[in-house]
Each structure stands twice: as C-alpha cells, then as structure tokens.
Design an enzyme around this catalytic site. Structure first.
Site, PDB file in Angstrom:
ATOM      1  N   GLY A 141      43.517 -22.600 -20.550  1.00 26.61           N
ATOM      2  CA  GLY A 141      43.795 -23.178 -21.912  1.00 26.61           C
ATOM      3  C   GLY A 141      43.454 -24.846 -21.950  1.00 26.61           C
ATOM      4  O   GLY A 141      43.547 -26.077 -23.023  1.00 26.61           O
ATOM      5  N   LEU A 161      37.945 -14.170 -22.334  1.00 23.12           N
ATOM      6  CA  LEU A 161      36.771 -13.635 -21.258  1.00 23.12           C
ATOM      7  C   LEU A 161      36.882 -12.032 -21.921  1.00 23.12           C
ATOM      8  O   LEU A 161      35.276 -11.144 -21.385  1.00 23.12           O
ATOM      9  CB  LEU A 161      37.428 -13.479 -20.249  1.00 23.12           C
ATOM     10  N   ILE A 170      35.323  -9.500 -28.236  1.00 25.39           N
ATOM     11  CA  ILE A 170      35.026  -9.497 -28.734  1.00 25.39           C
ATOM     12  C   ILE A 170      35.569  -7.977 -30.406  1.00 25.39           C
ATOM     13  O   ILE A 170      33.760  -7.778 -30.274  1.00 25.39           O
ATOM     14  CB  ILE A 170      35.513 -10.952 -30.215  1.00 25.39           C
ATOM     15  N   HIS A 206      30.303 -21.877 -24.804  1.00 24.90           N
ATOM     16  CA  HIS A 206      29.535 -21.594 -23.509  1.00 24.90           C
ATOM     17  C   HIS A 206      29.014 -22.559 -22.668  1.00 24.90           C
ATOM     18  O   HIS A 206      28.995 -23.553 -22.963  1.00 24.90           O
ATOM     19  CB  HIS A 206      28.443 -20.664 -23.776  1.00 24.90           C
ATOM     20  N   ASP A 240      26.990 -14.020 -25.997  1.00 23.04           N
ATOM     21  CA  ASP A 240      26.370 -15.105 -26.639  1.00 23.04           C
ATOM     22  C   ASP A 240      25.384 -15.199 -27.264  1.00 23.04           C
ATOM     23  O   ASP A 240      23.962 -15.741 -27.123  1.00 23.04           O
ATOM     24  CB  ASP A 240      25.964 -15.578 -24.905  1.00 23.04           C
ATOM     25  N   GLU A 245      32.540 -29.646 -22.385  1.00 23.37           N
ATOM     26  CA  GLU A 245      33.110 -28.540 -23.697  1.00 23.37           C
ATOM     27  C   GLU A 245      34.173 -29.842 -24.271  1.00 23.37           C
ATOM     28  O   GLU A 245      34.193 -29.459 -25.516  1.00 23.37           O
ATOM     29  CB  GLU A 245      33.898 -27.646 -22.910  1.00 23.37           C
TER      30      GLU A 245
HETATM   31  C1  GRF Z   1      35.434 -23.161 -19.563  1.00 25.38           C
HETATM   32  O1  GRF Z   1      34.300 -23.549 -19.272  1.00 25.38           O
HETATM   33  C2  GRF Z   1      34.609 -22.462 -21.261  1.00 25.38           C
HETATM   34  O2  GRF Z   1      33.724 -22.583 -21.060  1.00 25.38           O
HETATM   35  C3  GRF Z   1      34.752 -20.842 -20.169  1.00 25.38           C
HETATM   36  O3  GRF Z   1      35.952 -20.564 -19.779  1.00 25.38           O
HETATM   37  C4  GRF Z   1      36.243 -22.204 -19.130  1.00 25.38           C
HETATM   38  C5  GRF Z   1      37.112 -21.671 -19.889  1.00 25.38           C
HETATM   39  O4  GRF Z   1      38.152 -23.271 -19.419  1.00 25.38           O
HETATM   40  N1  GRF Z   1      33.871 -20.275 -21.250  1.00 25.38           N
HETATM   41  P1  GRF Z   1      39.614 -23.878 -20.027  1.00 25.38           P
HETATM   42  O5  GRF Z   1      40.890 -21.833 -20.311  1.00 25.38           O
HETATM   43  O6  GRF Z   1      39.862 -24.129 -21.542  1.00 25.38           O
HETATM   44  O7  GRF Z   1      40.260 -24.354 -19.452  1.00 25.38           O
END
Ligand code: GRF
Length: 212
Positions: free
Chosen positions: A19, A96, A99, A115, A156, A185
C-alpha cells in the site's frame, strides 16, 4: 450565517499489497487543500498490509471476492456499495486481480490503474510486480517508468493518462529497477488523482490531456 457546501470528490482505492501508493495518495491529499478524499479501501486479501495504513484514519476497508465467501464481500455487493458512496474515481494501486466487467461497465472512464513500466510494453496478463521488472531487466531495456491508464476489459489496455520515465542503464538487478520506478509511482499517481479531482483530465483528439 452562510454555509458553503463543497462537494467532496470521492475516491475508492483497491490494493493487494503493502500500500505504499495508497499512502502516497493520502499524504498528498492531506498536504494539499484538496476537496478529494479516499472514502474506502478494498482488497482481495484478508488482513492486507495496506489496510494498516488506514487503520487510524477512520477509512473503512472491505475484502472482495467473486462470491460471498466467509470474510469476503462479492463484487456485486461492492458495486452497490461504491454506487451508494457516490464514488467519483476508483484507483487500482497495486491491485492484482482483474476487475470484473460489471464494475468496468458501471464506472467507465472512472477506473485508473498504475502500472510499473512504460505501456504498451511489458503489460498484459502475468505482468505485475517483480515479473514486470524482471522482463524489463532481461530485455536490457535502458529506460523504464510508470504508467497511469484507464482500465477497460483487457489487461493494461485502456488509454494512457500519464507516464514518467527513468534511466535504468546502470542497474544490477530487477529489484533495483523496482525501487527506482516505485519512487516515480509515488509522485505520478497522487498528481494524476489530484488532476481528476480538479476536473483537469480531458479527452480530445482521441487522446488524454492533463490540464495545468
Ligand atoms: C506497484 O509497483 C504498482 O505499480 C504495482 O504493484 C506495486 C504496488 O505497490 N502494480 P504498493 O502496494 O503500492 O506499495
């Protein structure tokens, strides 16, 4: 006395892991005088680590699955909940599972995903977490990054909303790529969420633009 009622922009965040992206969104919304708020967090995992992040914040959490198994709520019920809460945006932040279409149809162009690579390369089924960074590493790709895109019925595949890249020419491992991309991110996702809440994401010429 005149009371000004501000309509809050309501966000639901779906998570499966630690998270850190959820935390980045919450931190950014709290720093900024935003009218956006995360109103619920949903996971496919009971006791998901990401739930700990909202424990003290009074944000309800739910665990979803295809059916109403013990401890889980079905997607059909989650859909009703999201409609009841009047959700404006669903953010998949490291979620993961795929949806289901019932949600995608009801929330068309209102579900976004982060992503950890530069789509349309290194996306699709099975391309999540370290798998992505391993594939990027093995191809000797020199630049990677993060992509925010709309979610449609194909993995994606939805239109790209924002991307940010980073040089990875000197990395020694997929883990090192993951670390660098994660940093990006954490900047990009909150930025895009804020743009949505300010109504600054527009579609023109069949492309997506973020307004200043
Ligand atoms: C991130 O790298 C996101 O892009 C991928 O899973 C990871 C999740 O990380 N799909 P977090 O749970 O937000 O720390």
């Amino acid at each position: 006395m005149v009371k000004i009622l501000v309509k809050m922009y309501k966000i639901a965040v779906f998570v499966s892991g630690r998270g850190s992206n959820l935390k980045a969104i919450l931190d950014r919304l709290s720093q900024f005088e935003s009218t956006a708020e995360v109103v619920c967090v949903i996971s496919d995992k009971i006791e998901c680590s990401a739930f700990k992040i909202v424990e003290s914040k009074n944000i309800p959490t739910y665990t979803v699955s295809q059916n109403d198994e013990k401890g889980f709520i079905s997607y059909a019920k989650i859909l009703l909940l999201l409609e009841d809460l009047d959700i404006d945006l669903i953010v998949l932040a490291g979620y993961l599972k795929k949806i289901p279409n019932i949600l995608i149809e009801k929330f068309e162009k209102k579900i976004i995903n982060i992503h950890p690579a530069l789509l349309p390369a290194f996306g699709g089924k099975g391309m999540y977490g370290l798998n992505v960074h391993k594939a990027v590493f093995d191809k000797s790709v020199q630049v990677s990054g993060a992509t925010i895109h709309f979610v449609d019925k194909v993995y994606d595949n939805g239109k790209i909303i924002a991307q940010k890249s980073i040089d990875i020419s000197d990395v020694d491992s997929p883990e090192q790529i993951a670390e660098r991309v994660l940093e990006i991110e954490h900047q990009l996702l909150p930025e895009v969420v804020l743009k949505f809440s300010e109504n600054k994401v527009v579609e023109k010429n069949n492309r997506i633009y973020l307004l200043n």
